[in-house]
Design a protein around this motif. Structure first.
Motif, PDB file in Angstrom:
ATOM      1  N   PRO A  58       0.920  -1.197   0.057  1.00  0.00           N
ATOM      2  CA  PRO A  58      -0.031  -0.083   0.043  1.00  0.00           C
ATOM      3  C   PRO A  58       0.866   1.193   0.045  1.00  0.00           C
ATOM      4  CG  PRO A  58       0.019  -0.975   2.157  1.00  0.00           C
ATOM      5  CD  PRO A  58       0.671  -1.902   1.240  1.00  0.00           C
ATOM      6  N   PRO A  59       0.100   2.334  -0.471  1.00  0.00           N
ATOM      7  CA  PRO A  59       1.005   3.634  -0.558  1.00  0.00           C
ATOM      8  C   PRO A  59       1.147   4.106   0.851  1.00  0.00           C
ATOM      9  CG  PRO A  59      -1.036   4.042  -1.434  1.00  0.00           C
ATOM     10  CD  PRO A  59      -0.765   2.711  -1.402  1.00  0.00           C
ATOM     11  N   ARG A  60       1.955   4.981   1.215  1.00  0.00           N
ATOM     12  CA  ARG A  60       2.061   5.158   2.602  1.00  0.00           C
ATOM     13  C   ARG A  60       2.636   6.946   2.646  1.00  0.00           C
ATOM     14  NH1 ARG A  60       4.030   0.478   5.462  1.00  0.00           N
ATOM     15  NH2 ARG A  60       2.199  -0.868   5.238  1.00  0.00           N
ATOM     16  N   PRO A  61       1.756   7.510   3.619  1.00  0.00           N
ATOM     17  CA  PRO A  61       2.391   8.864   3.833  1.00  0.00           C
ATOM     18  C   PRO A  61       3.714   8.918   4.494  1.00  0.00           C
ATOM     19  CG  PRO A  61       0.870   8.247   5.695  1.00  0.00           C
ATOM     20  CD  PRO A  61       0.866   7.042   4.542  1.00  0.00           C
ATOM     21  N   ILE A  62       4.503   9.701   3.841  1.00  0.00           N
ATOM     22  CA  ILE A  62       6.040   9.876   4.471  1.00  0.00           C
ATOM     23  C   ILE A  62       5.952  11.129   5.504  1.00  0.00           C
ATOM     24  CG2 ILE A  62       8.444  10.151   3.781  1.00  0.00           C
ATOM     25  CD1 ILE A  62       7.083   7.703   2.509  1.00  0.00           C
ATOM     26  N   VAL A 115      14.240   9.465  10.840  1.00  0.00           N
ATOM     27  CA  VAL A 115      14.767   7.961  10.294  1.00  0.00           C
ATOM     28  C   VAL A 115      13.491   7.054  10.392  1.00  0.00           C
ATOM     29  CG1 VAL A 115      16.230   5.921  10.721  1.00  0.00           C
ATOM     30  CG2 VAL A 115      17.174   8.196  11.280  1.00  0.00           C
ATOM     31  N   LEU A 116      13.078   6.736   9.254  1.00  0.00           N
ATOM     32  CA  LEU A 116      11.831   5.696   9.119  1.00  0.00           C
ATOM     33  C   LEU A 116      11.950   4.332   9.103  1.00  0.00           C
ATOM     34  CD1 LEU A 116      10.140   8.061   6.138  1.00  0.00           C
ATOM     35  CD2 LEU A 116      10.178   8.309   8.827  1.00  0.00           C
ATOM     36  N   SER A 117      11.022   3.763   9.509  1.00  0.00           N
ATOM     37  CA  SER A 117      11.278   2.194   9.330  1.00  0.00           C
ATOM     38  C   SER A 117      11.624   1.756   7.996  1.00  0.00           C
ATOM     39  CB  SER A 117      10.025   1.553  10.217  1.00  0.00           C
ATOM     40  OG  SER A 117      10.202  -0.058  10.097  1.00  0.00           O
ATOM     41  N   PHE A 128       2.993 -12.359   7.924  1.00  0.00           N
ATOM     42  CA  PHE A 128       1.716 -11.563   7.794  1.00  0.00           C
ATOM     43  C   PHE A 128       1.949 -10.108   7.481  1.00  0.00           C
ATOM     44  CE2 PHE A 128       0.651 -15.486  10.353  1.00  0.00           C
ATOM     45  CZ  PHE A 128      -0.676 -15.958   9.508  1.00  0.00           C
ATOM     46  N   ASN A 129       3.146  -9.594   7.429  1.00  0.00           N
ATOM     47  CA  ASN A 129       3.537  -8.283   7.468  1.00  0.00           C
ATOM     48  C   ASN A 129       3.865  -8.089   5.645  1.00  0.00           C
ATOM     49  OD1 ASN A 129       5.491  -8.550   9.993  1.00  0.00           O
ATOM     50  ND2 ASN A 129       3.763  -7.195   9.907  1.00  0.00           N
ATOM     51  N   ALA A 130       3.490  -6.877   5.152  1.00  0.00           N
ATOM     52  CA  ALA A 130       4.106  -6.487   4.006  1.00  0.00           C
ATOM     53  C   ALA A 130       5.630  -6.354   3.864  1.00  0.00           C
ATOM     54  CB  ALA A 130       3.449  -5.014   3.648  1.00  0.00           C
ATOM     55  N   HIS A 131       6.016  -6.680   2.904  1.00  0.00           N
ATOM     56  CA  HIS A 131       7.562  -7.114   2.967  1.00  0.00           C
ATOM     57  C   HIS A 131       8.102  -6.221   2.105  1.00  0.00           C
ATOM     58  CE1 HIS A 131       6.809 -10.416   5.111  1.00  0.00           C
ATOM     59  NE2 HIS A 131       7.907 -10.813   5.038  1.00  0.00           N
ATOM     60  N   SER A 132       7.651  -5.075   1.199  1.00  0.00           N
ATOM     61  CA  SER A 132       8.507  -4.242   0.728  1.00  0.00           C
ATOM     62  C   SER A 132       9.424  -3.400   1.487  1.00  0.00           C
ATOM     63  CB  SER A 132       7.488  -2.825  -0.141  1.00  0.00           C
ATOM     64  OG  SER A 132       6.688  -3.506  -1.073  1.00  0.00           O
ATOM     65  N   ASN A 133      10.411  -3.170   1.049  1.00  0.00           N
ATOM     66  CA  ASN A 133      11.717  -2.464   2.072  1.00  0.00           C
ATOM     67  C   ASN A 133      11.833  -0.971   1.502  1.00  0.00           C
ATOM     68  OD1 ASN A 133      13.356  -5.526   1.836  1.00  0.00           O
ATOM     69  ND2 ASN A 133      11.939  -5.078   3.363  1.00  0.00           N
ATOM     70  N   ARG A 134      11.639  -0.087   2.173  1.00  0.00           N
ATOM     71  CA  ARG A 134      11.926   1.406   2.133  1.00  0.00           C
ATOM     72  C   ARG A 134      13.145   1.862   2.653  1.00  0.00           C
ATOM     73  NH1 ARG A 134       6.494   3.107   0.845  1.00  0.00           N
ATOM     74  NH2 ARG A 134       5.201   1.035   0.389  1.00  0.00           N
ATOM     75  N   SER A 135      13.745   2.978   2.108  1.00  0.00           N
ATOM     76  CA  SER A 135      14.972   3.581   2.395  1.00  0.00           C
ATOM     77  C   SER A 135      14.531   4.420   3.922  1.00  0.00           C
ATOM     78  CB  SER A 135      15.396   4.723   1.569  1.00  0.00           C
ATOM     79  OG  SER A 135      16.530   5.524   1.894  1.00  0.00           O
ATOM     80  N   PRO A 136      15.281   4.350   4.782  1.00  0.00           N
ATOM     81  CA  PRO A 136      14.939   5.037   6.020  1.00  0.00           C
ATOM     82  C   PRO A 136      15.382   6.580   6.194  1.00  0.00           C
ATOM     83  CG  PRO A 136      17.039   3.695   6.536  1.00  0.00           C
ATOM     84  CD  PRO A 136      16.346   3.558   5.037  1.00  0.00           C
ATOM     85  N   VAL A 137      16.147   6.837   5.154  1.00  0.00           N
ATOM     86  CA  VAL A 137      16.529   8.124   5.268  1.00  0.00           C
ATOM     87  C   VAL A 137      17.090   8.940   3.521  1.00  0.00           C
ATOM     88  CG1 VAL A 137      17.656   8.295   7.251  1.00  0.00           C
ATOM     89  CG2 VAL A 137      19.028   7.644   5.333  1.00  0.00           C
ATOM     90  N   ARG A 187      13.855   9.255   1.411  1.00  0.00           N
ATOM     91  CA  ARG A 187      13.254   8.733   2.639  1.00  0.00           C
ATOM     92  C   ARG A 187      11.871   8.184   2.234  1.00  0.00           C
ATOM     93  NH1 ARG A 187      13.101  12.894   7.370  1.00  0.00           N
ATOM     94  NH2 ARG A 187      11.706  14.014   5.760  1.00  0.00           N
ATOM     95  N   GLY A 188      11.674   6.889   2.533  1.00  0.00           N
ATOM     96  CA  GLY A 188      10.428   6.214   2.419  1.00  0.00           C
ATOM     97  C   GLY A 188      10.408   5.509   0.905  1.00  0.00           C
ATOM     98  N   GLU A 189      11.530   5.938   0.183  1.00  0.00           N
ATOM     99  CA  GLU A 189      11.391   5.246  -1.315  1.00  0.00           C
ATOM    100  C   GLU A 189      11.606   3.623  -1.315  1.00  0.00           C
ATOM    101  OE1 GLU A 189      13.717   5.819  -5.451  1.00  0.00           O
ATOM    102  OE2 GLU A 189      14.144   7.140  -3.781  1.00  0.00           O
ATOM    103  N   ARG A 190      10.727   3.042  -1.997  1.00  0.00           N
ATOM    104  CA  ARG A 190      11.004   1.600  -2.039  1.00  0.00           C
ATOM    105  C   ARG A 190      12.306   1.299  -2.783  1.00  0.00           C
ATOM    106  NH1 ARG A 190       9.464  -2.954  -5.001  1.00  0.00           N
ATOM    107  NH2 ARG A 190       8.022  -4.643  -3.835  1.00  0.00           N
ATOM    108  N   TYR A 191      13.071   0.074  -2.211  1.00  0.00           N
ATOM    109  CA  TYR A 191      14.294  -0.139  -2.911  1.00  0.00           C
ATOM    110  C   TYR A 191      14.592  -1.742  -3.023  1.00  0.00           C
ATOM    111  CZ  TYR A 191      16.683  -1.252   1.503  1.00  0.00           C
ATOM    112  OH  TYR A 191      17.188  -2.062   2.550  1.00  0.00           O
ATOM    113  N   GLY A 192      13.861  -2.526  -2.218  1.00  0.00           N
ATOM    114  CA  GLY A 192      13.733  -3.836  -2.177  1.00  0.00           C
ATOM    115  C   GLY A 192      12.812  -4.798  -1.682  1.00  0.00           C
ATOM    116  N   PHE A 193      12.826  -5.995  -1.595  1.00  0.00           N
ATOM    117  CA  PHE A 193      11.665  -6.889  -1.302  1.00  0.00           C
ATOM    118  C   PHE A 193      12.403  -8.063  -0.689  1.00  0.00           C
ATOM    119  CE2 PHE A 193       8.079  -9.584  -1.564  1.00  0.00           C
ATOM    120  CZ  PHE A 193       7.127  -8.721  -1.415  1.00  0.00           C
ATOM    121  N   ILE A 194      11.816  -8.805   0.305  1.00  0.00           N
ATOM    122  CA  ILE A 194      12.313 -10.090   0.803  1.00  0.00           C
ATOM    123  C   ILE A 194      10.968 -11.125   1.052  1.00  0.00           C
ATOM    124  CG2 ILE A 194      13.632 -11.350   2.605  1.00  0.00           C
ATOM    125  CD1 ILE A 194      14.708  -8.682   3.827  1.00  0.00           C
ATOM    126  N   ARG A 195      11.275 -12.210   0.386  1.00  0.00           N
ATOM    127  CA  ARG A 195      10.362 -13.337   0.437  1.00  0.00           C
ATOM    128  C   ARG A 195      10.800 -14.300   1.492  1.00  0.00           C
ATOM    129  NH1 ARG A 195      10.066 -13.677  -5.485  1.00  0.00           N
ATOM    130  NH2 ARG A 195      11.394 -15.600  -5.355  1.00  0.00           N
TER     131      ARG A 195
END
Length: 215
Positions: free
Chosen positions: A51-55, A62-64, A95-104, A170-178
């Motif tokens: 899902p899209p997220r407000p940044i 520093v974001l998760s 059960f978590n969403a698995h997209s990874n985002r930049s913290p900074v 910050r908050g930009e998608r850069y990866g994924f883990i399965r």
């Protein structure tokens, strides 16, 4: 890299298509006995949601980098940049969403991919023993931030879409883990944590720390 947030992560499209086809065929052939296939489809659908997220806006936030639960907030040694650091770790279950985002906001100075084991990513030793992919980010203010994707007991595929020289927001998608794993963030040792062990956090939405005023 830009990502249009299509609700379902692109990494999941083949899995969604296959499980949906299996559920439809199962319904045609077996009627109500196909219920387990529909449950599998529902699981795959929720696993690959993106899902899209407000940044959050603000200096030094520093974001998760991942959805999940905070399992570590501690002073340690950053094994990649060789410095004293504050490490905050987020464990992702299936059960978590698995997209990874930049913290900074930052430039990728270096990237490492290290082979390793696949022990339970909730354990602290997974940070040094499991397969992992690390990004060393340098902020415009001169802060070093290391973001590490760690494989887990079930997760066997780390995907990272950026390399050295890339500029991340910050908050930009850069990866994924399965499928279920851990993200470690190494911050300057003067950074102030804003989460505690056990807190639930959300990628690109939850603030996990505050960087100091100056590098």
């Amino acid at each position: 890299m830009e990502y249009p947030h299509p609700i379902i992560a692109r990494e999941g499209w083949p899995f969604v298509a296959v499980t949906l086809a299996a559920a439809l065929i199962g319904t045609f052939l077996a009627g109500g006995w196909s219920a387990p296939l529909w449950l599998l489809f529902a699981f795959v659908l929720q696993f690959f949601r993106d899902p899209p997220r407000p940044i959050p806006q603000g200096e030094g936030l520093v974001l998760s980098p991942a959805d999940g639960r905070v399992v570590s907030v501690e002073a340690c040694r950053d094994p990649f940049v060789d410095r004293d650091a504050l490490r905050i770790s987020v464990f992702m279950n299936v059960f978590n969403a698995h997209s990874n985002r930049s913290p900074v906001d930052g430039r990728v100075v270096k990237r490492w991919h290290l082979p390793g084991k696949f022990i339970n990513a909730e354990l602290s030793k997974a940070s040094v023993e499991n397969e992992r992919n690390a990004l060393w980010l340098k902020t415009a203010e001169g802060f070093d931030v290391t973001c590490v994707q760690v494989a887990g007991l079930v997760a066997r595929r780390i995907l990272c879409y950026v390399d050295e020289g890339a500029e991340l927001k910050r908050g930009e998608r850069y990866g994924f883990i399965r499928f279920g794993s851990r993200l470690d963030v190494y911050l300057p040792d003067r950074a102030r944590p804003r989460v505690s062990i056990g807190d639930k956090v959300y990628a690109a939405k939850s603030v996990i720390a505050q960087l100091p005023v100056a590098a």
